[in-house]
Design an enzyme around this catalytic site. Structure first.
Site, short mmCIF file in Angstrom:
data_model
loop_
_atom_site.label_atom_id
_atom_site.label_comp_id
_atom_site.label_asym_id
_atom_site.label_seq_id
_atom_site.Cartn_x
_atom_site.Cartn_y
_atom_site.Cartn_z
N SER A 159 50.09 41.56 40.48
CA SER A 159 48.76 41.24 39.99
C SER A 159 48.33 39.88 40.53
O SER A 159 49.08 38.91 40.41
CB SER A 159 48.80 41.21 38.46
OG SER A 159 47.51 41.30 37.95
N HIS A 188 41.09 31.86 42.34
CA HIS A 188 39.84 31.13 42.17
C HIS A 188 39.80 30.00 43.20
O HIS A 188 40.57 29.04 43.09
CB HIS A 188 39.74 30.53 40.77
CG HIS A 188 39.53 31.56 39.70
ND1 HIS A 188 38.31 32.14 39.47
CD2 HIS A 188 40.38 32.13 38.81
CE1 HIS A 188 38.41 33.02 38.48
NE2 HIS A 188 39.66 33.04 38.07
N HIS A 197 40.66 39.68 43.46
CA HIS A 197 41.60 40.25 42.49
C HIS A 197 42.25 41.49 43.09
O HIS A 197 41.57 42.30 43.71
CB HIS A 197 40.86 40.63 41.21
CG HIS A 197 41.60 41.61 40.34
ND1 HIS A 197 41.18 42.90 40.14
CD2 HIS A 197 42.75 41.48 39.63
CE1 HIS A 197 42.03 43.52 39.33
NE2 HIS A 197 42.99 42.69 39.01
N ASN A 199 45.41 44.39 41.93
CA ASN A 199 46.47 44.82 41.03
C ASN A 199 47.02 46.13 41.56
O ASN A 199 46.26 47.03 41.92
CB ASN A 199 45.91 44.99 39.61
CG ASN A 199 46.95 45.56 38.66
OD1 ASN A 199 46.98 46.76 38.39
ND2 ASN A 199 47.83 44.71 38.18
N ARG A 202 50.14 48.95 40.54
CA ARG A 202 51.13 49.20 39.49
C ARG A 202 51.68 50.61 39.56
O ARG A 202 51.01 51.55 40.00
CB ARG A 202 50.52 48.93 38.11
CG ARG A 202 49.24 49.69 37.85
CD ARG A 202 48.51 49.22 36.58
NE ARG A 202 47.34 50.04 36.34
CZ ARG A 202 46.13 49.78 36.84
NH1 ARG A 202 45.92 48.71 37.59
NH2 ARG A 202 45.11 50.59 36.61
N HIS A 254 34.39 45.71 52.53
CA HIS A 254 34.38 47.14 52.22
C HIS A 254 34.83 47.98 53.41
O HIS A 254 35.51 48.99 53.23
CB HIS A 254 32.99 47.57 51.73
CG HIS A 254 32.80 47.32 50.26
ND1 HIS A 254 33.17 48.23 49.31
CD2 HIS A 254 32.32 46.24 49.58
CE1 HIS A 254 32.92 47.73 48.10
NE2 HIS A 254 32.39 46.52 48.24
N HIS A 293 27.10 44.36 28.89
CA HIS A 293 26.22 43.52 28.07
C HIS A 293 25.38 42.56 28.93
O HIS A 293 24.47 41.91 28.41
CB HIS A 293 27.02 42.76 27.01
CG HIS A 293 28.03 41.81 27.56
ND1 HIS A 293 29.34 42.15 27.83
CD2 HIS A 293 27.94 40.49 27.89
CE1 HIS A 293 30.00 41.10 28.29
NE2 HIS A 293 29.17 40.09 28.34
#
Lengths: 298, 298
Positions: B88, B92, B102, B104, B106, B137, B167
């Site tokens: 992971s 920054h 980022h 990850n 697994r 991309h 939100h």
């Protein structure tokens, strides 16, 4: 009675904003009026970059409409209308010696006659000053005792449970009081509960003014400010991961900017930060536990 | 096969850390080894205050034990043992022109033979530079196409859905690819899925190195840094409110410091911040939508 409650909540918002503006020269609250698509709306009042307050929100809202599904479910009642009004405050001060404060007071009712009050007030010092903690809790106890001598003990415990950051194994701050779904089957008790809630609201300004005036002019260092930013990071963790009001607001499409006004102007995270064992920072952490008795402490 | 997977994940961690250290002079990764009370443990590697990277984590973990209740429930299987290993990464950067990244990867298996792979890689530019987005991309599509020509389209859509901040009605960044519970009934397919996952892992360093080298020396202003802090605030909101891995980790008493290594060194929140309509900040917001087609864009 809901008109009486919302009227008083608006007065409280006015009184607190004008009181804080007197203390915090050079910056005033600005107001946003908003409407909720489903019914009702609010008055958000925010202040930023003041001399004492770096970011503060004093919000009022009064909303109504169809009761959200999760509330219907939790109460096991059929579809109905709701009404909710409340005042919500979070203040992030400039000076790390002045604590962050939060107060929320709310009233909720459903068309079948069910109602309840909820709320609380809690303090998050970046550095715990013992005499300030004792003052804060004694003031809350005085207010509680005028209404019910079991309130303080009961609601202080509730705050200890609620404002606890499990994944950090530490309290958000030094607690205060917290209560939810305060109601009564007896018709004449509703007014009594409301008087207690209102007393608490009226206590906010004198209590926080005192804590500000004690600490706002204390000099602070860069190290102390860095620590303040780290503590604000924990505040963010609590509000975004654990706070039920925040979750409820975001889940029910509430006004994001009003809900997240509680987030600090500036926060930081440092991997595995551990203060030196004898430092003032470590001493503060030692206070961030459940069941600290502030009343018998001095 | 799980030994092969965890060995390769550890190699990947080594390779990525050493590659990033070459780019980021003046600061090296420090390592924390930890054990999980229920079984297994991890190697957390963190870097802070570098010239290029302000805070970065490259973590490896390999844990096992009794399968958590919520997984048993979601799979509708009786009590069993599990094994999970993963890498992971969250970086920054110092310079707001360099994007946050980022990744990850697994692997999860249960004693009854059920297994799956999950993961993804996504980019969060503080300022969207279109040519960088196209490069990012296209590189991901190249990797995907070598294994399955439907992967990119499918997993890019999944990332668009997953990395969306409801939100705020905006994407966390410009997406990338995301997949979960990748598995197959056919025994010979497991190796194929694993080769895809490993290819993606091997793509991380060259892709991010290129994005760093393009942007790390670009001058930036105080205004641009302020915007970076605000965007990091949104990153915090996503990770603490919406990220399933973070929630799962905290709910299952994972190692808090390793889980929350994703949080930025500094972040800020400003009430109702609205960039000027023609500003570079507003232009960036216009890219933070689902279904932007980066492949046919240039």
């Amino acid at each position: 009675m809901k008109t009486e409650i919302s009227t008083q909540f608006k007065k409280l918002q006015d009184q607190i904003c004008s009181g804080l503006e007197k203390i915090n020269t050079h910056s005033k609250f600005s107001e946003d009026l908003w409407n909720r698509p489903g019914g009702g709306g609010g008055r958000s009042r925010m202040l930023s970059e003041g001399k004492v307050i770096q970011k503060g929100g004093v919000n009022f809202s009064e909303v109504n409409g169809k009761t959200p599904e999760n509330i219907l479910k939790s109460l096991d009642i059929p579809s109905s209308d709701f009404y909710a009004t409340g005042v919500s405050i979070v203040i992030h001060p400039v000076n790390p010696w002045v604590p962050i404060i939060h107060m929320n007071l709310r009233y909720f009712e459903i068309s079948d006659g069910t109602y309840w009050f909820g709320g609380g007030i809690d303090l998050t010092p970046h550095y715990v000053i013992e005499s300030d903690g004792v003052f804060f809790h004694k003031q809350l106890k005085l207010i509680c005792d005028r209404h019910d001598t079991s309130h303080y003990r009961q609601f202080k415990k509730w705050a200890d449970e609620y404002f606890f950051i499990k994944h950090r194994n530490e309290s958000r701050g030094i607690g205060g009081i917290f209560f939810d779904r305060l109601s009564s089957e007896e018709p004449n008790k509703k007014g009594k509960i409301w008087q207690f809630v209102l007393s608490l609201g009226n206590g906010f300004l004198p209590i926080y003014s005192e804590l500000i005036s004690r600490n706002k002019d204390r000099p602070f260092t860069k190290t102390q400010q860095d620590w303040q930013y780290l503590r604000r990071g924990r505040y963010v963790e609590f509000n975004l991961i654990l706070d039920k009001g925040t979750k409820f607001g975001l889940d029910t499409n509430g006004r994001t900017e009003s809900i997240l006004m509680s987030l600090p102007p500036f926060a930081s995270w440092e991997y595995n930060h551990q203060p030196n064992p004898e430092s003032p920072e470590a001493k503060t952490l030692a206070y961030l536990v459940k069941d600290f008795d502030w009343i018998t402490h001095d």
